[in-house]
Design a protein around this motif. Sequence first.
Motif, PDB file in Angstrom:
ATOM      1  N   ALA A 188      14.653  -3.465  -6.362  1.00 14.07           N
ATOM      2  CA  ALA A 188      14.432  -4.905  -6.194  1.00 14.07           C
ATOM      3  C   ALA A 188      15.385  -4.998  -5.075  1.00 14.07           C
ATOM      4  O   ALA A 188      14.994  -5.783  -4.159  1.00 14.07           O
ATOM      5  N   PHE A 189      16.310  -4.074  -4.619  1.00 15.74           N
ATOM      6  CA  PHE A 189      17.180  -4.229  -3.805  1.00 15.74           C
ATOM      7  C   PHE A 189      16.559  -3.724  -2.398  1.00 15.74           C
ATOM      8  O   PHE A 189      16.468  -4.626  -1.324  1.00 15.74           O
ATOM      9  N   PHE A 190      15.755  -2.761  -2.398  1.00 17.73           N
ATOM     10  CA  PHE A 190      15.052  -2.292  -1.272  1.00 17.73           C
ATOM     11  C   PHE A 190      13.840  -3.139  -0.866  1.00 17.73           C
ATOM     12  O   PHE A 190      13.428  -3.348   0.271  1.00 17.73           O
ATOM     13  N   LYS A 191      13.440  -3.571  -1.990  1.00 19.05           N
ATOM     14  CA  LYS A 191      11.978  -4.638  -1.743  1.00 19.05           C
ATOM     15  C   LYS A 191      12.384  -5.883  -1.013  1.00 19.05           C
ATOM     16  O   LYS A 191      11.684  -6.128  -0.023  1.00 19.05           O
ATOM     17  N   GLU A 192      13.663  -6.482  -1.329  1.00 19.15           N
ATOM     18  CA  GLU A 192      14.126  -7.354  -0.785  1.00 19.15           C
ATOM     19  C   GLU A 192      14.218  -7.409   0.835  1.00 19.15           C
ATOM     20  O   GLU A 192      13.861  -7.783   1.906  1.00 19.15           O
ATOM     21  N   LYS A 193      14.898  -5.806   1.135  1.00 18.58           N
ATOM     22  CA  LYS A 193      15.181  -5.598   2.365  1.00 18.58           C
ATOM     23  C   LYS A 193      13.769  -5.647   3.380  1.00 18.58           C
ATOM     24  O   LYS A 193      13.592  -5.741   4.645  1.00 18.58           O
ATOM     25  N   VAL A 194      12.699  -4.891   2.583  1.00 14.44           N
ATOM     26  CA  VAL A 194      11.462  -4.802   3.534  1.00 14.44           C
ATOM     27  C   VAL A 194      10.524  -5.648   3.425  1.00 14.44           C
ATOM     28  O   VAL A 194       9.415  -5.798   4.012  1.00 14.44           O
ATOM     29  N   SER A 195      10.728  -6.831   2.626  1.00 16.57           N
ATOM     30  CA  SER A 195       9.740  -7.703   2.340  1.00 16.57           C
ATOM     31  C   SER A 195       9.129  -8.551   3.653  1.00 16.57           C
ATOM     32  O   SER A 195       8.014  -8.812   3.706  1.00 16.57           O
ATOM     33  N   PRO A 196      10.122  -8.886   4.588  1.00 18.16           N
ATOM     34  CA  PRO A 196       9.813  -9.329   6.023  1.00 18.16           C
ATOM     35  C   PRO A 196       8.575  -8.720   6.394  1.00 18.16           C
ATOM     36  O   PRO A 196       7.887  -9.119   7.187  1.00 18.16           O
ATOM     37  N   LEU A 197       8.637  -7.349   6.616  1.00 14.88           N
ATOM     38  CA  LEU A 197       7.523  -6.609   7.168  1.00 14.88           C
ATOM     39  C   LEU A 197       6.414  -6.747   6.397  1.00 14.88           C
ATOM     40  O   LEU A 197       5.322  -6.924   7.147  1.00 14.88           O
ATOM     41  N   LEU A 198       6.196  -6.976   5.167  1.00 15.58           N
ATOM     42  CA  LEU A 198       5.030  -7.077   4.314  1.00 15.58           C
ATOM     43  C   LEU A 198       4.321  -8.473   4.784  1.00 15.58           C
ATOM     44  O   LEU A 198       3.251  -8.736   4.877  1.00 15.58           O
ATOM     45  N   GLU A 199       5.383  -9.276   4.904  1.00 16.75           N
ATOM     46  CA  GLU A 199       4.941 -10.825   5.227  1.00 16.75           C
ATOM     47  C   GLU A 199       4.275 -10.806   6.578  1.00 16.75           C
ATOM     48  O   GLU A 199       3.459 -11.570   7.003  1.00 16.75           O
ATOM     49  N   GLN A 200       4.975  -9.990   7.379  1.00 18.39           N
ATOM     50  CA  GLN A 200       4.196  -9.884   8.902  1.00 18.39           C
ATOM     51  C   GLN A 200       2.936  -9.276   8.945  1.00 18.39           C
ATOM     52  O   GLN A 200       1.971  -9.838   9.825  1.00 18.39           O
ATOM     53  N   LYS A 201       2.680  -8.528   7.854  1.00 18.86           N
ATOM     54  CA  LYS A 201       1.279  -7.764   7.769  1.00 18.86           C
ATOM     55  C   LYS A 201       0.332  -8.557   7.173  1.00 18.86           C
ATOM     56  O   LYS A 201      -0.845  -8.419   7.320  1.00 18.86           O
ATOM     57  N   GLU A 202       0.736  -9.543   6.447  1.00 11.26           N
ATOM     58  CA  GLU A 202      -0.077 -10.497   5.622  1.00 11.26           C
ATOM     59  C   GLU A 202      -1.061  -9.772   4.715  1.00 11.26           C
ATOM     60  O   GLU A 202      -2.321 -10.112   4.502  1.00 11.26           O
ATOM     61  N   THR A 203      -0.522  -8.492   4.471  1.00  8.22           N
ATOM     62  CA  THR A 203      -1.284  -7.863   3.289  1.00  8.22           C
ATOM     63  C   THR A 203      -0.899  -7.684   2.012  1.00  8.22           C
ATOM     64  O   THR A 203       0.186  -7.237   2.035  1.00  8.22           O
TER      65      THR A 203
ATOM     66  N   GLU B 137       6.219   3.353  -4.925  1.00  4.52           N
ATOM     67  CA  GLU B 137       5.934   4.605  -4.535  1.00  4.52           C
ATOM     68  C   GLU B 137       6.247   4.920  -3.165  1.00  4.52           C
ATOM     69  O   GLU B 137       6.916   5.789  -2.792  1.00  4.52           O
ATOM     70  N   ALA B 138       5.883   4.034  -2.278  1.00  8.91           N
ATOM     71  CA  ALA B 138       6.142   4.196  -0.909  1.00  8.91           C
ATOM     72  C   ALA B 138       7.524   4.331  -0.544  1.00  8.91           C
ATOM     73  O   ALA B 138       8.174   5.260   0.148  1.00  8.91           O
ATOM     74  N   LEU B 139       8.425   3.565  -1.295  1.00  8.06           N
ATOM     75  CA  LEU B 139       9.780   3.566  -1.034  1.00  8.06           C
ATOM     76  C   LEU B 139      10.336   4.768  -1.497  1.00  8.06           C
ATOM     77  O   LEU B 139      11.448   5.318  -0.880  1.00  8.06           O
ATOM     78  N   GLU B 140      10.005   5.327  -2.525  1.00  6.73           N
ATOM     79  CA  GLU B 140      10.331   6.450  -3.205  1.00  6.73           C
ATOM     80  C   GLU B 140      10.143   7.690  -2.400  1.00  6.73           C
ATOM     81  O   GLU B 140      11.157   8.638  -2.148  1.00  6.73           O
ATOM     82  N   PHE B 141       8.842   7.834  -1.805  1.00  5.11           N
ATOM     83  CA  PHE B 141       8.710   8.908  -0.843  1.00  5.11           C
ATOM     84  C   PHE B 141       9.414   8.599   0.549  1.00  5.11           C
ATOM     85  O   PHE B 141      10.014   9.722   1.202  1.00  5.11           O
ATOM     86  N   ILE B 142       9.560   7.438   0.970  1.00  2.00           N
ATOM     87  CA  ILE B 142      10.421   7.461   2.056  1.00  2.00           C
ATOM     88  C   ILE B 142      11.969   7.861   1.849  1.00  2.00           C
ATOM     89  O   ILE B 142      12.468   8.557   2.808  1.00  2.00           O
ATOM     90  N   LEU B 143      12.503   7.475   0.794  1.00  3.62           N
ATOM     91  CA  LEU B 143      13.794   7.868   0.477  1.00  3.62           C
ATOM     92  C   LEU B 143      14.082   9.522   0.148  1.00  3.62           C
ATOM     93  O   LEU B 143      15.168  10.019   0.339  1.00  3.62           O
ATOM     94  N   ALA B 144      12.944  10.255  -0.152  1.00  7.30           N
ATOM     95  CA  ALA B 144      12.977  11.537  -0.342  1.00  7.30           C
ATOM     96  C   ALA B 144      12.541  12.087   1.163  1.00  7.30           C
ATOM     97  O   ALA B 144      12.599  13.549   1.088  1.00  7.30           O
ATOM     98  N   GLY B 145      12.439  11.231   2.203  1.00 13.43           N
ATOM     99  CA  GLY B 145      12.031  12.029   3.352  1.00 13.43           C
ATOM    100  C   GLY B 145      10.504  12.489   3.540  1.00 13.43           C
ATOM    101  O   GLY B 145      10.229  13.360   4.552  1.00 13.43           O
ATOM    102  N   ASN B 146       9.454  11.805   2.639  1.00 14.59           N
ATOM    103  CA  ASN B 146       8.061  12.213   2.723  1.00 14.59           C
ATOM    104  C   ASN B 146       7.329  11.013   3.188  1.00 14.59           C
ATOM    105  O   ASN B 146       6.538  10.480   2.575  1.00 14.59           O
ATOM    106  N   SER B 147       7.510  10.824   4.615  1.00 16.44           N
ATOM    107  CA  SER B 147       6.975   9.443   5.019  1.00 16.44           C
ATOM    108  C   SER B 147       5.506   9.491   5.107  1.00 16.44           C
ATOM    109  O   SER B 147       4.710   8.696   5.013  1.00 16.44           O
TER     110      SER B 147
END
Length: 281
Positions: free
Chosen positions: A207-222, A231-241
């Motif tokens: 929930a903490f990280f979702k709040e941080k990246v939410s503006p990016l998702l709103e820009q994409k309008e997707t 899943e994406a956040l967990e991969f990013i945090l593990a260095g698996n972009s």
Amino acid sequence: MTQSVFVSSTPFDLALHRQTIMDALSQPQSGLPPLKVIMALPETALDERLRLVRNAMVYVVVLGMVRGNTEAAGTRSLVQLEFEEAQQYSVPTLIYLMDEDEHLVLPKHVDTGAAAQQLADWKAALSQKQHVRFFHSAADLAARLQNDLHLLLQPVLTETAPAPSAGGAPAAPASKTATSAAPAPAASAPVSGMKARRYALTPPRFAFFKEKVSPLLEQKETPVSDAVLQEALEFILAGNSMAAASGLNRGSTLGLEDAIELVRKMELIIIDTVQRHQVKK
């Protein structure tokens, strides 16, 4: 058909890294075509270097603490010129930077003065505009490269030559329309058939990280479901972009290029957030 992977680096300070990559990729890679690793020698002419870069299936740049030889007139290194050639001709690129806090390095393999500043400036520019990965040893670099090549090349190969199913019959190619209309995959779904590394997020942390990246998702309008986003956040945090981008592409209507761009921006936000949190501590 053998595909070439051009590895660009300074030759002497990273000699062990170059040999480790050569040894690792010379072995058969499961799910990938035979790979031919190409590395320019110190005496290789610039025109020949750039030709090899243009013809490569993948371009890999590895940067340590040495700038290396420069062009005849100017301050750009040969490695930088090779990188710029790959970008100009849209050769898929993987960038690896030495982890200056963790990697052991001999003093003679560290530039000083103007050369060090020019290298630092280029690294900073790459970190801001490109997706970079950090390695802490030659073995770590080779392992990361192998993993990234699988994630980069397997989706392309799957589209052109679907793998047979368990019963031996050819599997039907996946339909992008059907994928978009289907329910989002679960957060534990593997990427490209591999068990890629992930950093498990608890509900409060997600929930903490979702709040941080939410503006990016709103820009994409997707719309992106929580399962796909986690899943994406967990991969990013593990260095698996790459796995993160692939998951966003499969689990939403985002194209792969848009997913990669989104992951890069999410990484910047996450890095800034983590650094700010560490400073407060």
